[in-house]
Scaffold this motif. Structure first.
Motif, PDB file in Angstrom:
ATOM      1  N   ARG A  36       0.833  -1.203   0.000  1.00  0.00           N
ATOM      2  CA  ARG A  36       0.000   0.000   0.000  1.00  0.00           C
ATOM      3  C   ARG A  36       0.867   1.253   0.000  1.00  0.00           C
ATOM      4  O   ARG A  36       0.588   2.214  -0.711  1.00  0.00           O
ATOM      5  N   TRP A  90      -4.331   7.164   8.169  1.00  0.00           N
ATOM      6  CA  TRP A  90      -5.452   6.457   7.549  1.00  0.00           C
ATOM      7  C   TRP A  90      -6.698   7.336   7.633  1.00  0.00           C
ATOM      8  O   TRP A  90      -6.919   8.014   8.631  1.00  0.00           O
ATOM      9  N   THR A  92     -10.984   7.461   6.712  1.00  0.00           N
ATOM     10  CA  THR A  92     -12.221   6.790   6.332  1.00  0.00           C
ATOM     11  C   THR A  92     -13.268   7.849   6.039  1.00  0.00           C
ATOM     12  O   THR A  92     -13.722   8.542   6.949  1.00  0.00           O
ATOM     13  N   GLN A  99      -8.535   4.052   4.211  1.00  0.00           N
ATOM     14  CA  GLN A  99      -7.484   4.125   3.198  1.00  0.00           C
ATOM     15  C   GLN A  99      -6.236   4.731   3.804  1.00  0.00           C
ATOM     16  O   GLN A  99      -6.308   5.705   4.558  1.00  0.00           O
TER      17      GLN A  99
END
Length: 218
Positions: A36, A90, A92, A99
């Motif tokens: 990622r 991260w 959301t 993500q």
């Protein structure tokens, strides 16, 4: 209250909170994040290149699996020793799935009579402008002051980096001056504007300040 540096028995930790655009979380960086992370760096190579740290020996670095693994292992050791706190950002969105959208690294953490550290961060271009970076930095600063017992946090920003200057402005960091040729960035020694906050200056914390802002940070 916990004081660093020293062996960090509480790592990993994941500060998180809500902004109008969604949920922001700081998760510890690990070797399992390689694919990622590399995909995000490749996607943002042009966006990040002007601000990427370099060295005189390696003025034009390239992201690679080997460089990621070296970074993750090194920061992991530093985290366990209480010298760095390496987080991935991260996000959301409302009704969406989490993500990975960037990175925020704390360090080096200095104990003793200083009890200070610095923040560095970058964000995916596609998520810029939603208030994610300021809120991620607010989560980190509150954690450092209230949970880690630090007294001072610095952020050094290149004068040309308008996006990062907005972050420190939104959070109320106090400017202390210019450090000439302070860091090796994008192949050369670059001047930086230095900003700082101490524990006495933040009251109930930066997260509370973000949420109480009339203009909003999301």
């Amino acid at each position: 209250m916990r004081l660093l540096p020293g062996r960090n028995r509480d790592w990993p930790v994941s500060p998180a909170g809500q902004i109008p655009a969604g949920r922001v979380e700081l998760r510890p960086l690990g070797t399992e994040d390689e694919h990622r992370y590399m995909a995000l760096r490749v996607l943002n190579s042009a966006w990040l290149q002007p601000w990427d740290a370099t060295t005189p020996e390696n003025p034009d670095p390239r992201d690679s699996s080997a460089s990621f693994r070296q970074m993750a292992r090194g920061l992991g050791r530093s985290a366990r020793s209480g010298i760095h706190l390496p987080w991935l950002i991260w996000f959301t969105a409302q009704g969406g799935t989490p993500q990975m959208v960037g990175q925020l690294t704390v360090g080096p953490i200095i104990g003793g009579s200083a009890r200070s550290t610095s923040l560095g961060y970058w964000l995916d271009e596609g998520h810029a402008g939603r208030g994610i970076t300021p809120f991620a930095a607010a989560l980190a600063v509150d954690h450092l002051f209230f949970e880690r017992g630090l007294h001072r946090v610095e952020v050094a920003v290149r004068p040309e980096n308008v996006a990062s200057l907005r972050v420190v402005e939104k959070l109320g960091f106090r400017e202390e001056g210019v450090r000439l040729r302070f860091l090796h960035i994008h192949g050369a020694w670059r001047d930086h504007r230095c900003f700082a906050l101490t524990r006495e200056e933040i009251g109930e914390g930066l997260v509370a300040r973000c949420r109480g802002s009339q203009s909003g940070i999301g």
